[in-house]
Design an enzyme around this catalytic site. Structure first.
Site, PDB file in Angstrom:
ATOM      1  N   ARG A   1      11.796   3.738   2.310  1.00 16.03           N
ATOM      2  CA  ARG A   1      11.464   2.811   3.401  1.00 16.03           C
ATOM      3  C   ARG A   1      12.714   1.995   3.656  1.00 16.03           C
ATOM      4  O   ARG A   1      13.324   1.457   2.721  1.00 16.03           O
ATOM      5  CB  ARG A   1      10.309   1.915   2.981  1.00 16.03           C
ATOM      6  CG  ARG A   1      10.104   0.758   3.929  1.00 16.03           C
ATOM      7  CD  ARG A   1       8.832   0.000   3.643  1.00 16.03           C
ATOM      8  NE  ARG A   1       7.668   0.722   4.110  1.00 16.03           N
ATOM      9  CZ  ARG A   1       6.469   0.168   4.293  1.00 16.03           C
ATOM     10  NH1 ARG A   1       6.275  -1.105   4.026  1.00 16.03           N
ATOM     11  NH2 ARG A   1       5.450   0.892   4.739  1.00 16.03           N
TER      12      ARG A   1
ATOM     13  N   HIS B   1       6.461   5.737  11.153  1.00 24.74           N
ATOM     14  CA  HIS B   1       5.839   5.639   9.827  1.00 24.74           C
ATOM     15  C   HIS B   1       4.929   6.868   9.711  1.00 24.74           C
ATOM     16  O   HIS B   1       3.703   6.768   9.756  1.00 24.74           O
ATOM     17  CB  HIS B   1       5.040   4.342   9.735  1.00 24.74           C
ATOM     18  CG  HIS B   1       4.635   3.940   8.348  1.00 24.74           C
ATOM     19  ND1 HIS B   1       4.701   4.787   7.256  1.00 24.74           N
ATOM     20  CD2 HIS B   1       4.145   2.765   7.880  1.00 24.74           C
ATOM     21  CE1 HIS B   1       4.269   4.143   6.188  1.00 24.74           C
ATOM     22  NE2 HIS B   1       3.932   2.922   6.539  1.00 24.74           N
TER      23      HIS B   1
ATOM     24  N   ARG C   1       0.792  -1.229   0.000  1.00 28.62           N
ATOM     25  CA  ARG C   1       0.000   0.000   0.000  1.00 28.62           C
ATOM     26  C   ARG C   1       0.820   1.272   0.000  1.00 28.62           C
ATOM     27  O   ARG C   1       0.524   2.212  -0.727  1.00 28.62           O
ATOM     28  CB  ARG C   1      -0.936   0.037   1.225  1.00 28.62           C
ATOM     29  CG  ARG C   1      -2.174  -0.776   1.053  1.00 28.62           C
ATOM     30  CD  ARG C   1      -2.622  -1.323   2.388  1.00 28.62           C
ATOM     31  NE  ARG C   1      -1.712  -2.381   2.765  1.00 28.62           N
ATOM     32  CZ  ARG C   1      -1.963  -3.674   2.554  1.00 28.62           C
ATOM     33  NH1 ARG C   1      -3.102  -4.046   2.064  1.00 28.62           N
ATOM     34  NH2 ARG C   1      -1.070  -4.589   2.868  1.00 28.62           N
ATOM     35  N   THR C   2       1.866   1.313   0.833  1.00 25.98           N
ATOM     36  CA  THR C   2       2.619   2.569   0.927  1.00 25.98           C
ATOM     37  C   THR C   2       3.285   2.862  -0.411  1.00 25.98           C
ATOM     38  O   THR C   2       3.228   3.988  -0.919  1.00 25.98           O
ATOM     39  CB  THR C   2       3.654   2.482   2.065  1.00 25.98           C
ATOM     40  OG1 THR C   2       2.967   2.079   3.249  1.00 25.98           O
ATOM     41  CG2 THR C   2       4.331   3.815   2.308  1.00 25.98           C
TER      42      THR C   2
ATOM     43  N   LYS D   1      27.718  -4.057  -5.257  1.00 32.35           N
ATOM     44  CA  LYS D   1      29.132  -3.913  -5.628  1.00 32.35           C
ATOM     45  C   LYS D   1      29.923  -3.284  -4.491  1.00 32.35           C
ATOM     46  O   LYS D   1      31.058  -2.869  -4.670  1.00 32.35           O
ATOM     47  CB  LYS D   1      29.257  -3.030  -6.870  1.00 32.35           C
ATOM     48  CG  LYS D   1      28.593  -3.575  -8.105  1.00 32.35           C
ATOM     49  CD  LYS D   1      28.955  -2.665  -9.287  1.00 32.35           C
ATOM     50  CE  LYS D   1      27.977  -2.770 -10.417  1.00 32.35           C
ATOM     51  NZ  LYS D   1      28.136  -1.643 -11.349  1.00 32.35           N
TER      52      LYS D   1
HETATM   53  C1  NCD Z   1       2.588  -1.115   8.052  1.00 31.73           C
HETATM   54  C2  NCD Z   1       4.110  -1.008   8.061  1.00 31.73           C
HETATM   55  O1  NCD Z   1       4.772  -1.236   7.047  1.00 31.73           O
HETATM   56  O2  NCD Z   1       4.594  -0.626   9.111  1.00 31.73           O
HETATM   57  N1  NCD Z   1       2.079  -1.289   6.773  1.00 31.73           N
HETATM   58  C3  NCD Z   1       1.748  -0.176   6.036  1.00 31.73           C
HETATM   59  O3  NCD Z   1       2.603   0.596   5.656  1.00 31.73           O
HETATM   60  N2  NCD Z   1       0.453   0.062   5.824  1.00 31.73           N
HETATM   61  C4  NCD Z   1       2.056  -2.068   9.033  1.00 31.73           C
HETATM   62  C5  NCD Z   1       2.536  -3.484   9.030  1.00 31.73           C
HETATM   63  O4  NCD Z   1       3.364  -3.884   8.217  1.00 31.73           O
HETATM   64  O5  NCD Z   1       2.047  -4.227   9.878  1.00 31.73           O
END
Ligand code: NCD
Length: 360
Positions: A138, A171, A88-89, A117
């Site tokens: 991320r 997050h 989703r993100t 590398k």
């Molecule tokens: C979450 C995450 O990545 O922290 N997912 C998300 O981004 N919606 C929650 C999770 O992974 O449980």
């Protein structure tokens, strides 16, 4: 919160700061330049982002509106660098970039970049930034996105960094979409002020919970329940902050007692990717599942949320209840992330003007 400049602090000094102390370095003139920690968002900033997200959402309904939005940032490119799994993100940032006209490139697997590398992740990301105008990242290491922001602010061409999930830590854009969902859900019942929210599940390692807990402290008279087995309870740093900020909270393992009390339930999955020795498989988490039977205990205008992905902690039969808003959260993510990007690039005033002129 007074703004501070990242190019006026050494990396060593910066690394020693807490997330709350770093926050003012990411904000310029009341607007985020980087978006890295929940602590950097003030209440007016949250309200501005939510109202801008609503403008974007409504403008995007027409073809003419969509093309207006797409012409905002058509001359910019974004890099989506995801060194941890994401559905989703990643997709909502990709959709948000398309909504506001940013071209997107992505790396989702470090094994396809020169990191294999022996290039340092810092050099790799600096390279990404040379071709692009925004980094969305991320990464499994907490604090790493903040160091990247320091590095990129100390170049001749500073590029904004958005944290799309860092370790077990933060997050912030998930927390923004959660706040937007809460705002929309409580639109006719006085907004988030005065509401009671229960966080349920793995609160120790759930970064979405941690970021949203910080944001809730910006609202008045909010009460928070942290509902989890003792091994997975919320971190001391959050508790210390809530104590200092005089936010009312309760730590409990009694989920059923809490359900009738709350306006929002925020369910989470067990974050067992952080286990060292499969230890969470030994914890009985079934008492922290939301089942169909729990629906009758819940207030009529309460909402059930989840950042997703879910496992068994919400029965799929609950999905059809109007109080289940987790699929709405997914869509809200696209709008609030569009709003955040527009705001970082200073396009918000034009979008608001268009909204005033074209919608009644
Ligand atoms: C979450 C995450 O990545 O922290 N997912 C998300 O981004 N919606 C929650 C999770 O992974 O449980």
């Amino acid at each position: 919160m007074s703004d501070k400049a990242l190019n006026q602090v050494s990396l060593d000094e910066f690394k020693r700061l807490s997330a709350g102390e770093k926050a003012p370095y990411f904000v310029e003139n009341g607007r985020s330049f980087h978006a890295l920690v929940a602590q950097q968002f003030s209440r007016p900033m949250l309200e501005d982002l939510c109202s801008l997200a609503t403008c974007v959402r409504r403008i995007a309904k027409t073809r003419e509106g969509s093309s207006f939005l797409q012409s905002r940032l058509f001359d910019k490119r974004a890099m989506l660098y995801f060194a941890q799994p994401s559905t989703r993100t990643f997709l909502s940032f990709d959709a948000a970039c398309q909504t506001v006209g940013l071209d997107c490139v992505n790396v989702r697997d470090s094994s396809t970049s020169s990191e294999v590398k022996g290039e340092s992740p810092e050099d790799t990301i600096r390279t990404f930034s040379s071709y692009t105008d925004l980094i969305v990242m991320r990464h499994p290491a907490g604090g790493f996105a903040e160091e990247i922001a320091w590095m990129l602010s100390n170049t001749s061409r500073p590029v904004p960094v958005i944290n799309a999930g860092s370790g077990k830590d933060q997050h912030p854009t998930q927390a923004l979409l959660d706040v937007y969902t809460l705002e929309r859900s409580f639109e006719n019942t006085g907004g988030i002020d005065g509401k009671t929210v229960a966080f349920v599940g793995d609160l120790k390692r759930g970064r979405t919970v941690r970021s949203l807990a910080w944001l809730l402290t910006k609202y008045n008279d909010v009460k928070i329940y942290f509902v989890a087995p003792p091994e997975l309870q919320i971190g001391e740093d959050i508790i210390a902050y809530l104590d200092g900020a005089k936010v009312s909270y309760e730590i409990t393992g009694d989920f059923e007692r809490v359900i009738p009390e709350v306006d929002a339930i925020y369910m989470t999955r067990i974050q067992d990717e952080w286990d060292i020795d499969n230890e969470s498989s030994l914890i009985d988490t079934s008492k922290f599942y939301f089942t169909k039977d729990h629906l009758s205990l819940l207030k009529e205008d309460a909402v059930i949320m989840h950042p997703l992905p879910r496992r068994k902690e919400i029965d799929v039969a609950v999905d059809r209840d109007p109080r289940a808003v987790y699929w709405r959260q997914v869509r809200n993510g696209m709008w609030i992330r569009s709003a955040l990007i527009l705001s970082i690039f200073g396009c918000d005033a034009k979008v608001r003007d268009y909204y005033k002129e074209h919608t009644s």
